[in-house]
Design a protein around this motif. Structure first.
Motif, PDB file in Angstrom:
ATOM      1  N   LEU A   1     -27.567 -21.369  25.959  1.00 22.39           N
ATOM      2  CA  LEU A   1     -26.626 -20.572  25.179  1.00 22.39           C
ATOM      3  C   LEU A   1     -26.547 -19.151  25.726  1.00 22.39           C
ATOM      4  CD1 LEU A   1     -24.671 -20.792  22.897  1.00 22.39           C
ATOM      5  CD2 LEU A   1     -26.425 -20.123  21.323  1.00 22.39           C
TER       6      LEU A   1
ATOM      7  N   MET B   1     -23.908 -26.774   9.043  1.00 16.63           N
ATOM      8  CA  MET B   1     -24.895 -27.203   8.048  1.00 16.63           C
ATOM      9  C   MET B   1     -24.302 -27.120   6.655  1.00 16.63           C
ATOM     10  SD  MET B   1     -28.188 -25.275   9.605  1.00 16.63           S
ATOM     11  CE  MET B   1     -29.626 -25.784   8.693  1.00 16.63           C
ATOM     12  N   SER B   2     -23.595 -26.018   6.381  1.00 12.65           N
ATOM     13  CA  SER B   2     -22.988 -25.868   5.059  1.00 12.65           C
ATOM     14  C   SER B   2     -21.955 -26.953   4.809  1.00 12.65           C
ATOM     15  CB  SER B   2     -22.311 -24.500   4.937  1.00 12.65           C
ATOM     16  OG  SER B   2     -23.278 -23.501   4.876  1.00 12.65           O
TER      17      SER B   2
ATOM     18  N   VAL C   1     -24.189 -29.360  18.681  1.00 17.62           N
ATOM     19  CA  VAL C   1     -24.309 -28.084  17.991  1.00 17.62           C
ATOM     20  C   VAL C   1     -25.064 -27.102  18.871  1.00 17.62           C
ATOM     21  CG1 VAL C   1     -25.222 -26.976  15.961  1.00 17.62           C
ATOM     22  CG2 VAL C   1     -24.334 -29.254  15.787  1.00 17.62           C
TER      23      VAL C   1
ATOM     24  N   ALA D   1     -24.409 -23.123  18.673  1.00 17.26           N
ATOM     25  CA  ALA D   1     -24.509 -21.691  18.375  1.00 17.26           C
ATOM     26  C   ALA D   1     -24.292 -21.380  16.902  1.00 17.26           C
ATOM     27  CB  ALA D   1     -23.536 -20.921  19.254  1.00 17.26           C
ATOM     28  N   CYS D   2     -23.789 -20.185  16.649  1.00 14.95           N
ATOM     29  CA  CYS D   2     -23.643 -19.649  15.302  1.00 14.95           C
ATOM     30  C   CYS D   2     -22.915 -20.620  14.371  1.00 14.95           C
ATOM     31  CB  CYS D   2     -22.850 -18.359  15.309  1.00 14.95           C
ATOM     32  SG  CYS D   2     -22.933 -17.409  16.801  1.00 14.95           S
TER      33      CYS D   2
ATOM     34  N   SER E   1     -23.431 -30.286   3.920  1.00 16.57           N
ATOM     35  CA  SER E   1     -24.343 -30.467   2.779  1.00 16.57           C
ATOM     36  C   SER E   1     -23.591 -30.313   1.459  1.00 16.57           C
ATOM     37  CB  SER E   1     -25.524 -29.510   2.885  1.00 16.57           C
ATOM     38  OG  SER E   1     -25.092 -28.199   2.896  1.00 16.57           O
ATOM     39  N   THR E   2     -24.330 -30.115   0.392  1.00 14.42           N
ATOM     40  CA  THR E   2     -23.799 -30.331  -0.955  1.00 14.42           C
ATOM     41  C   THR E   2     -22.495 -29.623  -1.292  1.00 14.42           C
ATOM     42  OG1 THR E   2     -25.553 -28.795  -1.459  1.00 14.42           O
ATOM     43  CG2 THR E   2     -25.793 -31.004  -2.282  1.00 14.42           C
ATOM     44  N   MET E   3     -22.369 -28.352  -0.957  1.00  9.40           N
ATOM     45  CA  MET E   3     -21.238 -27.588  -1.470  1.00  9.40           C
ATOM     46  C   MET E   3     -19.897 -28.101  -0.950  1.00  9.40           C
ATOM     47  SD  MET E   3     -22.373 -25.145  -3.407  1.00  9.40           S
ATOM     48  CE  MET E   3     -21.993 -23.418  -3.370  1.00  9.40           C
ATOM     49  N   TYR E   4     -19.851 -28.489   0.303  1.00 11.81           N
ATOM     50  CA  TYR E   4     -18.556 -28.871   0.869  1.00 11.81           C
ATOM     51  C   TYR E   4     -18.469 -30.355   1.184  1.00 11.81           C
ATOM     52  CZ  TYR E   4     -17.786 -23.929   0.866  1.00 11.81           C
ATOM     53  OH  TYR E   4     -17.638 -22.645   0.458  1.00 11.81           O
TER      54      TYR E   4
ATOM     55  N   TYR F   1     -28.034 -15.379  14.496  1.00  9.58           N
ATOM     56  CA  TYR F   1     -26.932 -15.547  13.555  1.00  9.58           C
ATOM     57  C   TYR F   1     -27.401 -16.009  12.188  1.00  9.58           C
ATOM     58  CZ  TYR F   1     -27.547 -19.641  16.482  1.00  9.58           C
ATOM     59  OH  TYR F   1     -28.084 -20.639  17.226  1.00  9.58           O
TER      60      TYR F   1
ATOM     61  N   LEU G   1     -31.123 -30.201   1.220  1.00 10.63           N
ATOM     62  CA  LEU G   1     -29.927 -30.001   0.410  1.00 10.63           C
ATOM     63  C   LEU G   1     -30.137 -28.904  -0.639  1.00 10.63           C
ATOM     64  CD1 LEU G   1     -28.713 -33.663   0.013  1.00 10.63           C
ATOM     65  CD2 LEU G   1     -27.745 -31.895   1.443  1.00 10.63           C
TER      66      LEU G   1
ATOM     67  N   ARG H   1     -28.613 -21.322  -0.189  1.00  9.46           N
ATOM     68  CA  ARG H   1     -28.183 -20.490   0.932  1.00  9.46           C
ATOM     69  C   ARG H   1     -26.668 -20.294   0.911  1.00  9.46           C
ATOM     70  NH1 ARG H   1     -27.882 -21.855   7.207  1.00  9.46           N
ATOM     71  NH2 ARG H   1     -26.041 -22.823   6.345  1.00  9.46           N
ATOM     72  N   ASP H   2     -25.957 -21.314   0.482  1.00 14.35           N
ATOM     73  CA  ASP H   2     -24.505 -21.155   0.383  1.00 14.35           C
ATOM     74  C   ASP H   2     -24.135 -20.097  -0.643  1.00 14.35           C
ATOM     75  OD1 ASP H   2     -23.046 -22.398   2.225  1.00 14.35           O
ATOM     76  OD2 ASP H   2     -22.806 -24.281   1.139  1.00 14.35           O
TER      77      ASP H   2
ATOM     78  N   ARG I   1     -14.590 -20.840   8.313  1.00 16.05           N
ATOM     79  CA  ARG I   1     -15.090 -21.116   6.960  1.00 16.05           C
ATOM     80  C   ARG I   1     -15.095 -22.632   6.754  1.00 16.05           C
ATOM     81  NH1 ARG I   1     -15.738 -17.737   2.684  1.00 16.05           N
ATOM     82  NH2 ARG I   1     -15.529 -19.588   1.424  1.00 16.05           N
ATOM     83  N   PRO I   2     -15.956 -23.128   5.864  1.00 15.86           N
ATOM     84  CA  PRO I   2     -15.996 -24.574   5.629  1.00 15.86           C
ATOM     85  C   PRO I   2     -14.627 -25.155   5.273  1.00 15.86           C
ATOM     86  CG  PRO I   2     -17.867 -23.546   4.590  1.00 15.86           C
ATOM     87  CD  PRO I   2     -17.041 -22.444   5.142  1.00 15.86           C
TER      88      PRO I   2
ATOM     89  N   MET J   1     -24.511 -22.830  11.662  1.00 22.54           N
ATOM     90  CA  MET J   1     -24.792 -22.437  10.278  1.00 22.54           C
ATOM     91  C   MET J   1     -23.718 -22.985   9.360  1.00 22.54           C
ATOM     92  SD  MET J   1     -27.536 -20.816  10.488  1.00 22.54           S
ATOM     93  CE  MET J   1     -28.030 -21.778  11.881  1.00 22.54           C
ATOM     94  N   GLU J   2     -22.472 -22.870   9.795  1.00 25.62           N
ATOM     95  CA  GLU J   2     -21.386 -23.384   8.971  1.00 25.62           C
ATOM     96  C   GLU J   2     -21.342 -24.885   9.012  1.00 25.62           C
ATOM     97  OE1 GLU J   2     -20.488 -21.783   6.822  1.00 25.62           O
ATOM     98  OE2 GLU J   2     -19.273 -20.023   7.197  1.00 25.62           O
TER      99      GLU J   2
ATOM    100  N   CYS K   1     -14.620 -17.538  13.515  1.00 27.19           N
ATOM    101  CA  CYS K   1     -15.810 -17.160  14.255  1.00 27.19           C
ATOM    102  C   CYS K   1     -16.916 -16.762  13.289  1.00 27.19           C
ATOM    103  CB  CYS K   1     -15.523 -16.042  15.231  1.00 27.19           C
ATOM    104  SG  CYS K   1     -16.906 -15.685  16.312  1.00 27.19           S
ATOM    105  N   PRO K   2     -17.656 -17.665  12.709  1.00 26.09           N
ATOM    106  CA  PRO K   2     -17.401 -19.109  12.666  1.00 26.09           C
ATOM    107  C   PRO K   2     -16.338 -19.440  11.618  1.00 26.09           C
ATOM    108  CG  PRO K   2     -19.480 -18.563  11.595  1.00 26.09           C
ATOM    109  CD  PRO K   2     -18.907 -17.307  12.063  1.00 26.09           C
TER     110      PRO K   2
END
Lengths: 164, 410, 157
Positions: free
Chosen positions: B63, A45-46, A36, A38-39, A49-52, B88, B148, B154-155, A137-138, A42-43, A134-135
C-alpha cells in the motif's frame, strides 16, 4: 402459450425469458471477493455488518477464494506493487464475474497522482461499477450494489446451450 | 479473452529472503498479500516444519502510495487530507500530531479550547481504532458476534464524528493553528449517550471473550515477546505495554492537555496476544474516563489562533477588505510560510509512537516530511513473534499487532 | 533528571568536538559519518537511549554534501530524544549500519536505501521493502519526477 404450436417463434421467446430468470437469480446471489487494501476497508466493514447489512442484497457472504466468488470488490488504493496480485486474482475467478471499483483510488487513483499508485484499476482489469467517494459512504456502496444488480439482471447469460 | 495470455508472465514484486528449506522436511509457504487475515497488504513467506513456523520473512509495501513524495508537492495546509489516510482507523490523531509538529516549527501556541478539544477527539479516535483492531482480530478467530457488536458501536462513533467533521472515516478536521470549526449544537450530549452505550457493549465483549476457552487457547502464550526484545525491535504503544513496560507518551512526555488528566497506563504481564487484546480493552476504558473529564474541563473561547501566518481570515472580511483578501489568497496559493528548520514531534497514536519529522526551507511547501509510523516498525519485528509458533497462530498474532496498511506503507 | 542527562550528553559530545544544540525539545547533534557507529554506541550504552525511533535522509540537491542522514533515538527511562545528523555526498552516499545495535534499524534502513539511495555498510539485506523488485531510481530524491510510473502489469488497451 403452447410452445409446441409455434415451432419458430417459441425459441426466441424462451431465450429472453431465460436471461431474465438467470439474471434475477444471479443478482441476488453475489459472492464478493473483498480485495481489501486501504482506508475503504473501514467502510467495507461497516457496509457488511449490522447497520447497513449487504445481506439484504444477497451479497453478504465474502468468499476468500477467487474460485468461489463472482464479484471482485476492489476496496482501496491499488499500487503498482499490488497490481500483479490483483490481476492474478481476477484471472483466477470463474465466469461470470463482475468487478466493483470501491472508492476513488480504485476508480482513478484518487488524489495519489504519483509514481506508486495505479491510476485506476480499469487500466489492468475491466470494471463494471464504480463507486465514488473517499471513502464512499455505505449508502453509496449500497447504491453501487443495486446498480450492479440492475446490470446483471439486464444482461444476457449464456450459461447453457442455445437449445434451452 | 486477451487477459489470459499474460497470466504466466506476471512479475513477482518481492524477492523472498530464502527459497530453499533449511531442513529436508521443511516446506515454504506464502501467506498473502491477498489473504483474509493479512488485511490485504502484507505478505509473509514462512518456512514450516510440520505446523511450526521456523523462519518468517515479512514483506510490506503493498500500500505504498507515495505519501512523502506527495507532501513535497503540496502546501503545509493541503497535505492534511493525506495525513488522514496514514492511520485511517484514527485519522484525527494523525491530524493533530501533524498540526502540532507544524505549530512547533512556527512557534504557534493553540488556544485552550482547541487544546482540550484535540485531546478529547484524540481519545475518541483511539476508542474507534482499538475497536477496529479488536473487532478484526477476534473475527479472524471466529468471533463474529463480538465483531458485530463492535461494529455497531463504532458506526455510532463514525456517524457522530461525521456530524462534527462531515466525513465518517477521513476527517481532515485539524488545521494548523486550530481546528476546522467548533462543535455543533448538542454534540456533547450525544457523546455522553454513546459513552453509556459503549459501556453496555464493551461489557458484552468482555463477557464473550475474556474467559472464552477457545479465545484463551488461541491467544494465551502465543506471540510472546519480552520487554527487552520489544524495545530492541522498536515496538511502542499497546504492544510494548503488553510486555509490562508502562511506556506511554501521554504520561512520559505530556502534550496537549494530558498532564492535567487523571488516567492509568494499563500494562500486560506476558507480552502475548491475550495481553495485547486486554491492554487495548483497558485503554479504551481509560480513554472514556479521560473524555468524561475533558467534557467538564472544556473551556469556552476561540478555536483558531489569531495568527495571520496560518489562520484564514473570516469570510466576511475576505469579501470586504483587500488585506484579508490578499491574506486569504496567499495562504491558499503559497501556503503558510513556515520558518526554515526541522522538527520531530511524536504523539501517542493508537498503535504507538507516531512521529512527524518535518524539514522546512522557509516556503509554503515542505522540503521533506517523514513519518515515524508505528506499524512499519512493528512489521520489522513481526517475524520474532511468529517464529516458533504454529501456522494458525500467524492469524491471531498478526491480528493483535494491528497493522494498518496506510500507516505502515505510507 | 532528564534535562540533566541531556546536558551531560551535550557536554560530552561537545568535548569530542561535535556540534550539539537543543532544538524543539530534543538534542540535535551534527556528527561526521565516521563517528556514527561510535556515537550511537555511546548513546545506547552510555546514556540509555534504547529505543531506535527513526532513520531517514533529506535530499538537498543544490548543496554539497548532498544528503543529510537523520537518526532519532529515545530513552524509555528518561523520556528524552536525541537527533543525530550526518552529511554524505551524492557520489558516495554510504553510512555504517546500526542493525547490530538496534534490530529496528533493519527495516528502516531498507526503506531509506530504496527511497533515497543511501547505502548502509554492513547491512547485506537491502532488498526493496515499500517498492518492488525492478523499480529503478529513488523516488524521494528531488530529481525523481513525482509522476514517473514504472508499472509491473501491461495496461489494457
Amino acid at each position: 402459450m403452447n410452445a409446441g404450436d409455434q415451432k419458430d417463434g417459441a425459441f426466441e421467446y424462451l431465450t429472453t425469458r431465460k436471461d431474465e430468470l438467470v439474471g434475477w437469480a444471479r443478482k441476488f446471489s453475489l459472492f464478493p471477493y473483498p480485495f481489501v487494501t486501504a482506508c475503504c476497508a473501514m467502510e467495507f466493514m461497516s457496509v457488511s455488518s449490522t447497520m447497513y447489512d449487504t445481506d439484504r442484497f444477497g451479497a453478504a457472504l465474502p468468499r476468500f477464494s477467487p474460485r468461489q466468488s463472482d464479484l471482485l470488490m476492489v476496496v482501496g488504493t491499488i499500487t503498482h506493487k499490488q497490481a500483479p496480485v490483483l490481476r492474478r486474482v481476477y484471472e483466477q475467478m470463474c465466469e461470470p464475474k463482475w468487478v466493483m471499483a470501491f472508492g476513488v483510488c480504485a476508480t482513478s487513483g484518487g488524489f495519489y497522482q504519483n509514481y506508486a499508485a495505479l491510476q485506476g484499476i480499469d487500466k489492468i482489469i475491466p470494471v463494471d461499477v464504480y463507486i465514488p467517494g473517499c471513502p464512499p459512504r455505505p449508502e453509496s456502496v449500497i447504491d453501487g450494489i443495486m446498480q450492479l444488480q440492475e446490470k446483471i439482471a439486464g444482461s444476457s447469460h449464456p450459461i447453457v446451450s442455445d437449445r434451452f | 479473452m486477451t487477459v489470459r495470455n499474460t497470466s504466466d508472465n506476471l512479475p513477482n514484486p518481492v524477492r523472498p529472503a530464502f527459497d530453499t528449506p533449511s531442513t529436508e522436511d521443511g516446506v515454504i509457504v506464502n501467506i498473502g498479500p491477498s489473504h483474509p487475515a493479512t488485511h490485504g497488504t502484507l505478505q509473509i513467506i514462512a518456512e514450516l516444519n510440520g505446523e511450526r513456523v521456523v523462519r518468517a520473512d515479512v514483506h510490506c509495501g503493498y500500500l505504498h502510495r507515495g505519501f512523502e513524495k506527495e507532501c513535497e508537492a503540496h502546501t503545509w495546509h493541503t497535505l492534511i487530507p493525506f495525513v488522514d489516510r496514514l492511520n485511517y482507523c484514527s485519522a484525527l490523531i494523525n491530524n493533530f500530531a501533524y498540526c502540532d509538529a507544524v505549530e512547533t516549527l512556527m512557534d504557534v501556541e493553540i488556544t485552550p479550547r482547541t487544546r482540550y478539544l484535540r485531546t478529547l477527539l484524540s481519545e475518541y479516535s483511539r476508542i474507534a481504532d482499538h475497536m477496529t483492531c479488536i473487532a478484526a482480530s477476534v473475527m479472524e478467530l471466529g468471533a463474529m458476534t463480538a465483531f458485530l457488536y463492535l461494529m455497531t458501536i463504532r458506526d455510532w462513533i463514525y456517524e457522530h464524528l461525521a456530524d462534527l467533521t462531515g466525513a465518517r472515516v477521513t476527517y481532515s478536521y485539524g488545521r494548523i493553528g486550530g481546528l476546522a470549526h467548533d462543535l455543533p449544537e448538542g454534540w456533547l450530549e450525544r457523546l455522553e449517550e454513546i459513552l453509556d452505550e459503549y459501556e453496555e457493549y464493551i461489557g458484552r465483549i468482555h463477557g464473550l471473550m475474556d474467559r472464552n476457552r477457545i479465545f484463551i487457547d488461541r491467544t494465551r502464550d502465543v506471540g510472546v515477546i519480552s520487554t527487552e526484545q520489544a524495545v530492541h525491535w522498536g515496538f511502542t504503544g499497546p504492544i510494548l505495554r503488553s510486555t509490562g513496560a508502562a511506556r506511554d507518551l501521554r504520561r512520559d512526555t505530556p502534550y496537549l492537555a494530558y498532564s492535567e488528566l487523571d488516567f492509568e497506563v494499563p500494562v500486560g504481564i506476558n507480552g502475548d496476544n491475550y495481553d495485547r487484546y486486554y491492554v487495548r480493552m483497558r485503554e479504551m476504558d481509560e480513554s472514556v474516563h479521560m473524555i468524561r473529564q475533558l467534557m467538564h474541563m472544556l473551556p469556552k473561547g476561540p478555536i483558531n489562533v489569531d495568527d495571520r501566518r496560518c489562520t484564514f481570515p473570516e469570510k466576511h472580511r475576505v469579501y470586504t477588505e483587500i488585506e484579508s483578501l490578499i491574506n486569504h489568497f496567499k495562504l491558499v496559493i503559497d501556503g503558510p510560510q513556515v520558518p526554515a528548520g526541522e522538527v520531530y514531534r511524536a504523539h501517542e497514536a493508537a498503535n504507538g509512537e507516531l512521529g512527524f519529522y518535518l524539514v522546512s526551507d522557509g516556503t509554503g511547501t515542505p522540503h521533506r516530511v517523514h513519518v515515524r509510523a508505528p506499524s512499519f516498525v512493528h512489521m520489522g519485528g513481526l517475524h520474532k513473534l511468529l517464529e516458533g509458533y504454529q501456522l494458525a497462530d500467524v492469524v491471531s498474532t498478526f491480528g493483535t499487532m494491528n497493522m494498518i496498511g496506510g500507516e505502515c506503507d505510507r | 533528571m532528564s534535562a540533566d542527562l541531556l546536558e551531560r550528553l551535550r557536554a560530552r559530545l561537545v568535548d569530542e568536538g561535535r556540534e550539539a544544540a537543543f532544538a524543539h525539545g530534543l538534542l540535535a547533534v551534527q556528527i561526521p559519518r565516521e563517528a556514527l557507529l561510535d556515537t550511537a554506541k555511546l548513546l545506547k550504552e552510555g546514556f540509555g537511549f534504547d529505543l531506535f525511533l527513526d532513520v531517514t535522509a533529506v535530499d538537498w540537491p543544490d548543496r554539497d554534501p548532498r544528503f543529510d542522514v537523520v537518526y532519532h533515538f529515545y530513552s524509555t527511562r528518561d523520556h528524552v530524544r536525541v537527533r543525530l545528523k550526518t552529511a554524505v555526498t551524492g557520489t558516495d552516499p554510504v553510512v555504517d549500519t546500526l542493525v547490530p545495535l538496534f534490530g529496528a534499524a533493519a527495516y528502516m534502513e531498507r526503506e531509506c536505501h530504496e527511497m533515497l539511495g543511501i547505502g548502509f555498510r554492513g547491512n547485506d539485506d537491502l532488498r526493496p521493502i515499500l517498492l518492488y523488485e525492478g523499480f529503478e531510481g529513488h523516488p524521494l530524491r528531488k530529481d525523481y519526477p513525482k509522476e514517473r510510473e514504472q508499472p509491473l502489469v501491461r495496461y489494457r488497451e
